[in-house]
Design a protein around this motif. Sequence first.
Motif, short mmCIF file in Angstrom:
data_model
loop_
_atom_site.label_atom_id
_atom_site.label_comp_id
_atom_site.label_asym_id
_atom_site.label_seq_id
_atom_site.Cartn_x
_atom_site.Cartn_y
_atom_site.Cartn_z
N PRO A 125 0.81 -1.23 0.00
CA PRO A 125 0.00 0.00 0.00
C PRO A 125 0.84 1.27 0.00
O PRO A 125 0.50 2.24 -0.69
N GLU A 126 1.94 1.28 0.75
CA GLU A 126 2.76 2.49 0.84
C GLU A 126 3.52 2.77 -0.46
O GLU A 126 4.04 3.88 -0.66
N ALA A 127 3.59 1.78 -1.35
CA ALA A 127 4.34 1.95 -2.59
C ALA A 127 3.49 2.43 -3.75
O ALA A 127 4.01 2.97 -4.74
N ARG A 128 2.19 2.25 -3.68
CA ARG A 128 1.33 2.45 -4.85
C ARG A 128 1.38 3.86 -5.42
O ARG A 128 1.30 4.05 -6.63
N ASP A 129 1.50 4.87 -4.56
CA ASP A 129 1.54 6.25 -5.04
C ASP A 129 2.96 6.73 -5.33
O ASP A 129 3.15 7.87 -5.75
N ASN A 130 3.95 5.88 -5.10
CA ASN A 130 5.35 6.29 -5.25
C ASN A 130 6.09 5.58 -6.36
O ASN A 130 7.10 6.08 -6.86
N VAL A 131 5.61 4.40 -6.75
CA VAL A 131 6.28 3.63 -7.80
C VAL A 131 5.89 4.17 -9.17
O VAL A 131 4.71 4.43 -9.44
N VAL A 132 6.89 4.33 -10.04
CA VAL A 132 6.65 4.74 -11.42
C VAL A 132 7.12 3.63 -12.35
O VAL A 132 7.85 2.72 -11.93
N LEU A 161 19.92 -1.34 -12.27
CA LEU A 161 19.38 0.01 -12.37
C LEU A 161 20.22 0.98 -11.55
O LEU A 161 20.62 0.67 -10.43
N PHE A 162 20.48 2.17 -12.14
CA PHE A 162 21.27 3.20 -11.47
C PHE A 162 20.52 4.53 -11.52
O PHE A 162 19.90 4.87 -12.52
N PHE A 163 20.58 5.26 -10.41
CA PHE A 163 19.93 6.57 -10.30
C PHE A 163 20.93 7.56 -9.74
O PHE A 163 21.51 7.34 -8.68
N LYS A 164 21.20 8.62 -10.49
CA LYS A 164 22.18 9.64 -10.10
C LYS A 164 23.53 9.00 -9.78
O LYS A 164 24.21 9.37 -8.83
N GLY A 165 23.92 8.00 -10.59
CA GLY A 165 25.22 7.37 -10.44
C GLY A 165 25.31 6.35 -9.34
O GLY A 165 26.40 5.81 -9.07
N ARG A 166 24.19 6.02 -8.67
CA ARG A 166 24.21 5.03 -7.59
C ARG A 166 23.37 3.81 -7.96
O ARG A 166 22.29 3.94 -8.52
N ARG A 167 23.88 2.64 -7.60
CA ARG A 167 23.15 1.40 -7.85
C ARG A 167 21.91 1.35 -6.96
O ARG A 167 21.98 1.57 -5.76
N MET A 168 20.78 1.01 -7.56
CA MET A 168 19.55 0.83 -6.81
C MET A 168 19.38 -0.65 -6.44
O MET A 168 20.09 -1.52 -6.94
N ASP A 290 8.73 -10.30 -19.00
CA ASP A 290 7.79 -10.78 -20.01
C ASP A 290 7.30 -9.64 -20.91
O ASP A 290 7.07 -9.83 -22.11
N VAL A 291 7.12 -8.46 -20.34
CA VAL A 291 6.60 -7.33 -21.11
C VAL A 291 7.59 -6.17 -21.19
O VAL A 291 7.36 -5.20 -21.91
N GLY A 292 8.69 -6.25 -20.43
CA GLY A 292 9.71 -5.23 -20.48
C GLY A 292 9.40 -3.96 -19.71
O GLY A 292 9.97 -2.90 -19.99
N VAL A 293 8.52 -4.06 -18.71
CA VAL A 293 8.17 -2.88 -17.93
C VAL A 293 9.00 -2.83 -16.65
O VAL A 293 9.07 -3.80 -15.90
N LEU A 294 9.64 -1.68 -16.44
CA LEU A 294 10.46 -1.43 -15.26
C LEU A 294 9.64 -0.67 -14.23
O LEU A 294 9.03 0.36 -14.56
N TYR A 295 9.62 -1.17 -12.99
CA TYR A 295 8.94 -0.50 -11.89
C TYR A 295 10.00 0.01 -10.91
O TYR A 295 10.92 -0.74 -10.54
N PHE A 296 9.88 1.26 -10.47
CA PHE A 296 10.93 1.90 -9.67
C PHE A 296 10.32 2.88 -8.68
O PHE A 296 9.47 3.69 -9.04
N TRP A 297 10.77 2.78 -7.41
CA TRP A 297 10.42 3.77 -6.40
C TRP A 297 11.65 4.66 -6.23
O TRP A 297 12.58 4.31 -5.51
N PRO A 298 11.72 5.81 -6.90
CA PRO A 298 12.93 6.63 -6.84
C PRO A 298 13.12 7.23 -5.45
O PRO A 298 12.14 7.64 -4.81
N PRO A 299 14.36 7.29 -4.96
CA PRO A 299 14.62 7.86 -3.64
C PRO A 299 14.47 9.37 -3.62
O PRO A 299 14.40 9.98 -2.55
N GLU A 300 14.46 9.99 -4.80
CA GLU A 300 14.23 11.42 -4.97
C GLU A 300 13.31 11.58 -6.17
O GLU A 300 13.13 10.64 -6.94
N PRO A 301 12.72 12.75 -6.36
CA PRO A 301 11.85 12.94 -7.53
C PRO A 301 12.56 12.49 -8.81
O PRO A 301 13.70 12.84 -9.06
N ILE A 302 11.86 11.72 -9.62
CA ILE A 302 12.46 11.09 -10.79
C ILE A 302 13.04 12.11 -11.76
O ILE A 302 14.05 11.86 -12.43
N GLU A 303 12.44 13.29 -11.82
CA GLU A 303 12.92 14.31 -12.75
C GLU A 303 14.21 14.99 -12.27
O GLU A 303 14.83 15.76 -13.02
#
Length: 385
Positions: A125-132, A161-168, A290-303
């Motif tokens: 539940p806590e992830a549903r509004d945060n995962v992109v 997966l890497f975000f801002k140069g860090r391994r997720m 199977d479908v190639g969709v990546l799900y990610f909860w970014p530690p900071e705003p994705i943009e």
Amino acid sequence: MSELKKSAKKADFYVSPSGNDAWSVTTGRTTPGSGDGPFATLRRARDAVREFKAGGSAEEIVVELLEGTYELSESFELSAEDSGTEGAPVTYRAREDAVVRLTGGRTVSGFAPVTDRAVLDRLAPEARDNVVQADLPKQGITDLSGITAPKWGHGAPGIELFFKGRRMTLARWPNSGFATIAGIDVEGNTPLRNRVTLSGRMRGSVEGRFVYEGNRPERWVDEKEVWLHGHWFWDWADQRQKVRSIDTKKKIITLEEPHHYAGYRAGQWYYACNILVELDQPGEWYLDRDVGVLYFWPPEPIEEGDVSVSIIPTLVSMKEASHVTLQGMILENARGTAVTMAGGEGNLVCGCTVRNTGSWGVTVDGGTKHGVVGCDICELGEGGI
């Protein structure tokens, strides 16, 4: 430090992310309309070095990389014909004070909120509004191979997966630390008795079946591909193992072969990963292959940060090359090892940052007088050099 200081020698060739492989590169600047400016790729620069050497030059050759990120679609390969000499090496270097990144990853964009009700129902539940989510095949990223389990060693992590140069973190449970094996007294297991250690006699089993504690694995029954990373018998001998089945009535997990060479014993440690339902905190991700969709909860705003996935196994591969120097660059995001050397003589990696690989930073297989000097090496899957 004096040995690592960049040479004042003018470069013979230049490379830039905004360059053109058809240009003449007599300078590091682009002259509009003249066809004069830096190359776009290391591969073209390497070929230019070959042509230059074929003309009989015995001087030191310098290829200077201008600031920017170079996404490699394949390993940069150097062979005997790309060699320099002891007195006249071939140097690939970053321009002084420039940030030059050689990456084995591809940038991922186009993230959007998750709207698929079936996926949302599986998320915490806590992830549903945060995962992109992002569709990788639509961005030309089609090699989605995952974890492999060799007979020896950790197992290759596959795409990361890497975000801002860090391994997720691939979605896992527990979020930190380990679960423990409750027991190995399972029907069909062959006991390993009288294994003598410094602390006495220990008992285990060679089959990949064990009893688990608690009820958490009940959540994983419908997952597509669950993996466990465990220190199965010895604390120093870890390995990734794929789950074959989960018996929730008897609380037994059965692992796919090949099983761990040392066996399994009660009280040892493991964590579970590659599980969508465990994507429950910032920094975690999951890929539906199977479908190639990546799900990610970014530690900071994705943009606010760049997102990339590792693609190629090796950034730079030297086979029987000699007297080649890599200097002042960031080497990152390879699925395997950043730089490999096999045979040859006198190759040098100096003043580089080597990070975010699935295996090693630099490996040397044979040859003589190779060196790795003054480098920062971190965030690796297996080891440094």
